[in-house]
Design an enzyme around this catalytic site. Sequence first.
Site, PDB file in Angstrom:
ATOM      1  CG  HIS A 513      -2.047  -1.002   1.091  1.00 10.55           C
ATOM      2  ND1 HIS A 513      -2.021  -2.233   1.728  1.00 10.55           N
ATOM      3  CD2 HIS A 513      -3.215  -0.978   0.388  1.00 10.55           C
ATOM      4  CE1 HIS A 513      -3.124  -2.905   1.438  1.00 10.55           C
ATOM      5  NE2 HIS A 513      -3.865  -2.169   0.629  1.00 10.55           N
ATOM      6  CG  HIS A 517      -2.080  -0.157  -4.308  1.00 11.82           C
ATOM      7  ND1 HIS A 517      -2.675  -1.168  -5.027  1.00 11.82           N
ATOM      8  CD2 HIS A 517      -3.064   0.384  -3.524  1.00 11.82           C
ATOM      9  CE1 HIS A 517      -3.952  -1.255  -4.707  1.00 11.82           C
ATOM     10  NE2 HIS A 517      -4.223  -0.326  -3.801  1.00 11.82           N
ATOM     11  CG  HIS A 553      -7.563   3.838  -3.521  1.00 10.08           C
ATOM     12  ND1 HIS A 553      -6.508   4.042  -4.378  1.00 10.08           N
ATOM     13  CD2 HIS A 553      -7.463   2.544  -3.096  1.00 10.08           C
ATOM     14  CE1 HIS A 553      -5.815   2.933  -4.489  1.00 10.08           C
ATOM     15  NE2 HIS A 553      -6.363   2.004  -3.721  1.00 10.08           N
ATOM     16  CG  ASP A 554      -5.356   2.088  -0.388  1.00 18.54           C
ATOM     17  OD1 ASP A 554      -6.287   2.059   0.435  1.00 18.54           O
ATOM     18  OD2 ASP A 554      -5.114   1.147  -1.171  1.00 18.54           O
ATOM     19  CG  ASP A 685      -8.422  -1.291  -4.179  1.00 18.09           C
ATOM     20  OD1 ASP A 685      -7.237  -0.923  -4.182  1.00 18.09           O
ATOM     21  OD2 ASP A 685      -9.036  -1.591  -3.131  1.00 18.09           O
TER      22      ASP A 685
END
Length: 789
Positions: A513, A517, A553-554, A685
């Site tokens: 992560h 990514h 998103h992360d 994802d």
Amino acid sequence: MGCAPSIHVSQSGVIYCRDSDESNSPHQTTTISQGTATVHGFFIKTDAAESLPSVLAYQSRATRTSSRREKKENSNCIEAETQTSHTSVKVASTEVRFGPMRLIQDPFQRYIENPNITACYNELIQLEHGEVRSQFKLRACSSIFAALEHCQEAIEITSEDHIIQYVNPAFEHMMGYQRGELIGKELTELPKSDKNKVDLLDTINTCIKKGKEWQGIYYARRKAGDNIQQDVTVTPVIGQGGKIKHFVSIKKLCSDSNKQIYNVQSDEKYTEENSQTDSQSLRHKDRRKGSIDVRSITSKRSDAGSSHNRRHSSMARIHSMTIEAPITKVINIINTAQENSPVTVAEALDRVLEILRTTELYSPQLGTKDDDPHTSNLVGGLMTDGLRRLSGNEYIFSKSCRQIEKTDAPLWTSLDGQIEEEPDLQQSHCHLAIPVALGDVPPQVAELLADEENWDFNIFELEAVTNKRPLLYLGLKILTQFGICDFLNCSEMTLRSWLQVIETNYHASNSYHNSTHAADVLHATAYFLRKDRVKGSLDEMDEVAALIAATVHDVDHPGRTNSFLCNAGSELAVLYNDTAVLESHHAALAFQLTAGDNKSNIFKNIERNQFRTLRQAIIDMVLATEMTKHFEHVNKFVNSINKPMTSLEETSLNSESSDGECPSGTKNAMENRLLIKRMLIKCADVANPCRSINLCIEWAGRISEEYFAQTDEEKCQGLPVVMPVFDRNTCSIPKSQISFIDYFINDMFDAWDAFANLPNLIHHLAENYKYWKALDESNYRGLRPPSDL
């Protein structure tokens, strides 16, 4: 010679006239057969000689000379002679003579003297369909309005142009208006509630203008300004000519306490009238307590020995509920079906009700955990809140987490298969100059980015040449191509600064992560958005939201799962109440970082309402990446998008309509676009198993390493081990990949491929699955066979 008009009565009772030009023969013979009958000046069309005529036409002829003569003789009397020598008709405004009979009548009515009984019968039918029925309806009007005035439900009647023509006292009481304030006003002039969906009014109008009844939940704003939830039924009233003349709206308060009391009292009365045994009384008492325990109720019914009593209890229990959620409607239908069902069927439906009342309706139930520990561990680690019981049923709640010592750094498998120590991902990034614009991108990076639109684009090569900053360069390329700067009205410099801020807040120390990514998910998102059907289903706002959501998103992911954070009692878990902890943090931090510096605020120049819409779309997509609702999102997509689309394609005669275009009703339907965006980012994802084999293997190694590190820390901290199979000394990576693909990936990408048409991804997925299967069957636990190392 002139002729009188023909008078016709249709099956619906509509009377109309038209001129006729029949034969001038002085006499007509009477003929009755199947289908028609001719009787002295009458033409009757019937289904059979004995049946009721469906069309009646009375035709008479008289010379104009005779007509004029009669008018001169008596101005108050009109006489018309038929073609027969013995039939005559006299119509007066005050009286009519039928041979020896003297009848008084009102104007505009007519009576016919004719010796033929069929002709008289037809005339009576015409009168019934005309004046008689109309007068009956008019005489009932006062009674109807009296009923409306005393009705407990709110009634509103509007014209075809939606102008209010009548409201009853119940409507005045519900909405707070006086009748005089509403009559004559258009519905559009009244204040609207902002709680309704944007397209709800359009949906209602489309339905009722087709002559169909609409029923559903609607939020209305009272005169005092507060919003109320109503159960509304709108019925079109069809007038003459088949045109809509009025709309009648019947409205009930969904949360009205008086209504609830009334319903309960009605149920009690109904139960008392129909209860004959002690067991029925007990069942009545249980319902008053609000019990919905199917098993306990079933047990009591079995003791009573009566299937009718058991089914009646279920119906009474459901009817006492006032919540009209979709699942409640389903339960109501099932209970209705139980009424006339055999005992065995009713008992089976009881078990169905018991299942429907559970909370996890979309999550499949695993058979036995021992059957597939890898799948069980993945579900436990990715789809729960992380609470794991220890001995003594106590929970661990610690305030800090110790870090794994650097000396314990694990071995790492690189792309070329060599075993080496894990690289230091926090090394300095100063070796590569930060680009001011796309034109300043270094040649090596530009050469790699030229292949960016290819699905097999190698993100790890970009990671290497950018010193682990692929998100900045790839983000500049993709976001500029999609016109993000033009849509947000921001400069490319602002976009570059924003990407740099976001990438800086990804943890380079995470093996999986990290910003690589994020760049990979952004690449997959852009690839999906370029697909014809996806592009045709979403608007520009949706595309911008999807690309930004993929980028952030992360952000600030700690390299640990939600389950770990909840078990460890981290500050984030406490802040977000152990619910979607990381996803909520990613979305919140993204907007905090964006607004924190004006130089990197890409939203600073857009209008407030546009920003709110965009922000909500981004948040929704980021939250959709949480795995606890994985099956809910997939099932909704299949049922709302895939199945209607497949049905449309099967019945469509035009095959071209399915190539590159979304099905009718998908585009511009907010709920459908929401489902498509959620499915898009979910697939982006977790698209690693659908990448080419080398990329798939690398991603599998990175995610496994992150799970290994989490298991190591859980053991060091004495925390519950969320995924025991991810022990670096015993784990089989092929087995974990096979379980992940079987449980999460196959069905989701089958559904996404059916919509977006992605044959290359499905091909890679099948090949990668074969690869992991071959390793597992050979009892290899690593990423590659020993011969490849």
